[in-house]
Design an enzyme around this catalytic site. Sequence first.
Site, PDB file in Angstrom:
ATOM      1  N   LYS A 104     -36.861  -6.287   0.045  1.00  0.00           N
ATOM      2  CA  LYS A 104     -35.965  -6.390   1.215  1.00  0.00           C
ATOM      3  C   LYS A 104     -34.630  -5.814   0.785  1.00  0.00           C
ATOM      4  O   LYS A 104     -33.909  -6.403  -0.027  1.00  0.00           O
ATOM      5  CB  LYS A 104     -35.811  -7.842   1.673  1.00  0.00           C
ATOM      6  CG  LYS A 104     -35.007  -7.962   2.961  1.00  0.00           C
ATOM      7  CD  LYS A 104     -35.007  -9.389   3.476  1.00  0.00           C
ATOM      8  CE  LYS A 104     -34.485  -9.560   4.886  1.00  0.00           C
ATOM      9  NZ  LYS A 104     -33.236  -8.939   5.219  1.00  0.00           N
TER      10      LYS A 104
ATOM     11  N   ARG B 132     -30.089  -1.285   8.980  1.00  0.00           N
ATOM     12  CA  ARG B 132     -31.270  -0.665   9.549  1.00  0.00           C
ATOM     13  C   ARG B 132     -30.909   0.533  10.408  1.00  0.00           C
ATOM     14  O   ARG B 132     -29.938   0.494  11.160  1.00  0.00           O
ATOM     15  CB  ARG B 132     -31.951  -1.716  10.415  1.00  0.00           C
ATOM     16  CG  ARG B 132     -33.336  -1.337  10.813  1.00  0.00           C
ATOM     17  CD  ARG B 132     -33.960  -2.516  11.475  1.00  0.00           C
ATOM     18  NE  ARG B 132     -35.374  -2.356  11.634  1.00  0.00           N
ATOM     19  CZ  ARG B 132     -36.179  -3.373  11.878  1.00  0.00           C
ATOM     20  NH1 ARG B 132     -35.696  -4.589  11.976  1.00  0.00           N
ATOM     21  NH2 ARG B 132     -37.462  -3.164  12.032  1.00  0.00           N
TER      22      ARG B 132
ATOM     23  N   ARG C 217     -29.387  -1.048  14.710  1.00  0.00           N
ATOM     24  CA  ARG C 217     -30.205  -2.097  15.302  1.00  0.00           C
ATOM     25  C   ARG C 217     -29.713  -2.495  16.693  1.00  0.00           C
ATOM     26  O   ARG C 217     -30.445  -3.019  17.501  1.00  0.00           O
ATOM     27  CB  ARG C 217     -30.090  -3.277  14.356  1.00  0.00           C
ATOM     28  CG  ARG C 217     -31.129  -4.232  14.552  1.00  0.00           C
ATOM     29  CD  ARG C 217     -31.035  -5.172  13.432  1.00  0.00           C
ATOM     30  NE  ARG C 217     -31.256  -6.458  14.008  1.00  0.00           N
ATOM     31  CZ  ARG C 217     -31.267  -7.564  13.323  1.00  0.00           C
ATOM     32  NH1 ARG C 217     -31.028  -7.524  12.041  1.00  0.00           N
ATOM     33  NH2 ARG C 217     -31.494  -8.684  13.899  1.00  0.00           N
TER      34      ARG C 217
ATOM     35  N   GLU D  83     -34.025   1.839   6.283  1.00  0.00           N
ATOM     36  CA  GLU D  83     -32.789   1.178   5.870  1.00  0.00           C
ATOM     37  C   GLU D  83     -31.902   2.222   5.197  1.00  0.00           C
ATOM     38  O   GLU D  83     -32.393   3.005   4.368  1.00  0.00           O
ATOM     39  CB  GLU D  83     -33.170   0.054   4.884  1.00  0.00           C
ATOM     40  CG  GLU D  83     -32.088  -0.939   4.606  1.00  0.00           C
ATOM     41  CD  GLU D  83     -32.046  -2.132   5.571  1.00  0.00           C
ATOM     42  OE1 GLU D  83     -32.729  -2.125   6.622  1.00  0.00           O
ATOM     43  OE2 GLU D  83     -31.288  -3.063   5.277  1.00  0.00           O
TER      44      GLU D  83
ATOM     45  N   PHE E 262     -39.316   2.361   5.828  1.00  0.00           N
ATOM     46  CA  PHE E 262     -40.329   1.320   5.633  1.00  0.00           C
ATOM     47  C   PHE E 262     -41.375   1.273   6.733  1.00  0.00           C
ATOM     48  O   PHE E 262     -42.338   0.536   6.643  1.00  0.00           O
ATOM     49  CB  PHE E 262     -39.716  -0.065   5.385  1.00  0.00           C
ATOM     50  CG  PHE E 262     -38.716  -0.531   6.405  1.00  0.00           C
ATOM     51  CD1 PHE E 262     -39.117  -0.980   7.640  1.00  0.00           C
ATOM     52  CD2 PHE E 262     -37.358  -0.527   6.101  1.00  0.00           C
ATOM     53  CE1 PHE E 262     -38.202  -1.430   8.562  1.00  0.00           C
ATOM     54  CE2 PHE E 262     -36.429  -0.971   7.012  1.00  0.00           C
ATOM     55  CZ  PHE E 262     -36.852  -1.413   8.258  1.00  0.00           C
TER      56      PHE E 262
ATOM     57  N   LYS F 245     -39.688 -12.839   6.025  1.00  0.00           N
ATOM     58  CA  LYS F 245     -38.728 -12.506   4.965  1.00  0.00           C
ATOM     59  C   LYS F 245     -38.583 -13.687   4.006  1.00  0.00           C
ATOM     60  O   LYS F 245     -38.620 -14.848   4.432  1.00  0.00           O
ATOM     61  CB  LYS F 245     -37.379 -12.081   5.536  1.00  0.00           C
ATOM     62  CG  LYS F 245     -36.746 -13.083   6.449  1.00  0.00           C
ATOM     63  CD  LYS F 245     -35.396 -12.613   6.959  1.00  0.00           C
ATOM     64  CE  LYS F 245     -34.898 -13.541   8.036  1.00  0.00           C
ATOM     65  NZ  LYS F 245     -33.586 -13.259   8.534  1.00  0.00           N
TER      66      LYS F 245
HETATM   67  P1  ATP Z   1     -30.729 -10.556   7.289  1.00  0.00           P
HETATM   68  O1  ATP Z   1     -29.409 -11.014   7.831  1.00  0.00           O
HETATM   69  O2  ATP Z   1     -31.470 -11.578   6.485  1.00  0.00           O
HETATM   70  O3  ATP Z   1     -30.692  -9.179   6.707  1.00  0.00           O
HETATM   71  P2  ATP Z   1     -31.369  -9.903   9.826  1.00  0.00           P
HETATM   72  O4  ATP Z   1     -30.961 -11.058  10.650  1.00  0.00           O
HETATM   73  O5  ATP Z   1     -30.480  -8.731   9.787  1.00  0.00           O
HETATM   74  O6  ATP Z   1     -31.701 -10.452   8.422  1.00  0.00           O
HETATM   75  P3  ATP Z   1     -34.182 -10.002   9.987  1.00  0.00           P
HETATM   76  O7  ATP Z   1     -35.066  -9.694  11.129  1.00  0.00           O
HETATM   77  O8  ATP Z   1     -34.058 -11.416   9.647  1.00  0.00           O
HETATM   78  O9  ATP Z   1     -32.786  -9.353  10.261  1.00  0.00           O
HETATM   79  O10 ATP Z   1     -34.675  -9.206   8.669  1.00  0.00           O
HETATM   80  C1  ATP Z   1     -35.153  -7.930   8.825  1.00  0.00           C
HETATM   81  C2  ATP Z   1     -34.121  -6.935   8.355  1.00  0.00           C
HETATM   82  O11 ATP Z   1     -34.322  -6.677   6.980  1.00  0.00           O
HETATM   83  C3  ATP Z   1     -34.365  -5.606   9.030  1.00  0.00           C
HETATM   84  O12 ATP Z   1     -33.559  -5.530  10.177  1.00  0.00           O
HETATM   85  C4  ATP Z   1     -33.977  -4.581   8.004  1.00  0.00           C
HETATM   86  O13 ATP Z   1     -32.633  -4.163   8.242  1.00  0.00           O
HETATM   87  C5  ATP Z   1     -34.008  -5.316   6.692  1.00  0.00           C
HETATM   88  N1  ATP Z   1     -35.005  -4.804   5.741  1.00  0.00           N
HETATM   89  C6  ATP Z   1     -34.755  -4.517   4.453  1.00  0.00           C
HETATM   90  N2  ATP Z   1     -35.853  -4.121   3.820  1.00  0.00           N
HETATM   91  C7  ATP Z   1     -36.849  -4.117   4.720  1.00  0.00           C
HETATM   92  C8  ATP Z   1     -38.230  -3.801   4.665  1.00  0.00           C
HETATM   93  N3  ATP Z   1     -38.817  -3.411   3.535  1.00  0.00           N
HETATM   94  N4  ATP Z   1     -38.952  -3.939   5.792  1.00  0.00           N
HETATM   95  C9  ATP Z   1     -38.385  -4.364   6.939  1.00  0.00           C
HETATM   96  N5  ATP Z   1     -37.078  -4.674   7.059  1.00  0.00           N
HETATM   97  C10 ATP Z   1     -36.310  -4.563   5.956  1.00  0.00           C
END
Ligand code: ATP
Length: 581
Positions: free
Chosen positions: A267, A272, A287, A317, A358, A440
């Site tokens: 991760k 994103r 996003r 990312e 990804f 995650k």
């Molecule tokens: P966080 O604040 O924990 O980063 P978030 O609230 O932004 O999470 P989540 O849906 O909880 O978003 O986690 C997914 C995010 O993780 C994605 O939006 C992406 O930006 C990031 N990410 C990093 N590595 C990966 C991966 N290998 N596959 C998918 N998403 C990934």
Amino acid sequence: MDYLKLTQYYARLENSPKRLEKTGIVRELLSLCSKRDLPLIMRLLLGKVFLQTSEEKTGVSTKLVIKALSSVTGISTYVIEKEWIKIGDLGIVAEKLTHEKKQSTLFSKSLTLKNVFENISDLSNKEGKGAVEQKIALMKELLSSGSPIENKYLVRLFLEDLRIGVGESVIRDAIVWNHHNVNYSEGKINPESREKYNEMVEAVQQAYDLTNDFVLVLETIKEKGFAGLEKLSLVPGIPINPMLAIKANDEKEAVDSVGLPCLIDYKLDGFRVEVHFDGKKYKLFTRKLEDVTKQFPEVVEVIKEKIKANNYVLDAEIIGLDLKTEKHLPFQKISQRIKRKYKIEEMIKKLPVELQVFDLLYWNSKSLTNLTQKERRELLTKVIPKVKNKLTYVTGMVAKNIEEIKQFYKNALELGHEGIMVKNLSKHYTCGRKVGGWIKLKPTLENLDLVIVKAEWGTGKRGSWLSSFTVACKSGNEFYEVGKVSTGAKEKSKGLSYEELTGLLKPLIIKENGKEVEVHPKIIIEVAYEEIQKSNTYNSGYGLRFPRLIRLREDKPLNEIARINDIKHIFETQKSRNKIT
Ligand code: ATP
């Protein structure tokens, strides 16, 4: 339909606190709309004339609106400003002043939707010398023709703050109600048709997540029925709402959810981007679906040269890189690059980034969202080339047991990544929602993304800055306070500073109460904390212990901030968590 009629709907929506009532009102409005008016009304309902993907804004401050109002009514800006501070809503002030003035020269002609839409759209195109005067003239032209109620909502539209409580989910449900036998005066759904209804909501949501266009969704249903929605697909160039992940507390919980074998990825701690190539143009969307292509010309250059296909959409990312150590940098270090639109070349040198792909959602004229994760990843690793420090696909593997996941997770943390993603190999790509295909895993108590609802002016050398921020989570359309954050920002200089936060919050002030100000809930920050406690101080019933500000979450939409249920869940499970260090 004329604008006056629309404002009557606005007023009904504003005065109907219940979501079902709102849905019924929107349904009625949509059923009355002509094909010509529908695109305008759809945007005006969400309070913004610009497309979600557009970077355009009206760029109008309260000060400018006050000047326009003063010029239309002949009342001094001083008096209007005082009224505004007293009432806390410039829309209501405009309504009141227009009412008082209605005998004079106001109401010269009736306003059409087109007039309103065009003048507000034009506000964004004004820059440079004379821009302020031109903006005032555009607002005046509308305000001088508007009735009290029309002016109330005009002012809110200028400020892009409509306050009628209509979000995308209300519009989605109203579209379903429009075609489903719902007794909307009571807002009740016939129990026998509940299942069918849920399927329809799901179909509309999925179609919207793929197209980001309610007008297209509605017209498709009108022309081809609900079955027509299945044919709607991702189109390169138009961003989709990306797939989201659910958090698990440990490897076992993750595996219980996605099964074994599963795909595991690092991760990455970047931000994103959706990468679109429609055969002609390259586009990068955040996003929140904002177009950030201009900010990353080096990314465009490398994909243009190295990725060979007629068209495609990638989920990826952007991650900061220290070229000397070849280590990845945390998101905070490169966050400035998202907004920066000038001296880009300098930024590329100072803060280089790498694109790590990804997921693959569209390739050579075919949508891949219905392929399984396994199929998509296999294709991805074949077609995305690796270009040192510029382009690659994420490091991942197929795990056959929990031990492999534990080891991979440990490696990820040692390398400085945020954690890992655990993905179900047989699931297709589900836009926009947290449906469990992706899990995650992160080690600490999860930071919370919260919105600032109040702030306090500092004392001493922080006297000219807002330096303490009350933050809130969400439940339905309401915000509930969970704590006060006063550490984590710097005073001035680089990084997130009180000065910067003050600049962002000042235009959002609704009310002043001594040193405390109430602000429109717009600015989202990530907050770390030691623990969640029960609390009588905050109306959520929970309080964060030692909250610290981590960063601005400009990339996050308001409807994705922490919900009260997330906080309750963390509260209930915090003691039993396996902390990985
Ligand atoms: P966080 O604040 O924990 O980063 P978030 O609230 O932004 O999470 P989540 O849906 O909880 O978003 O986690 C997914 C995010 O993780 C994605 O939006 C992406 O930006 C990031 N990410 C990093 N590595 C990966 C991966 N290998 N596959 C998918 N998403 C990934």
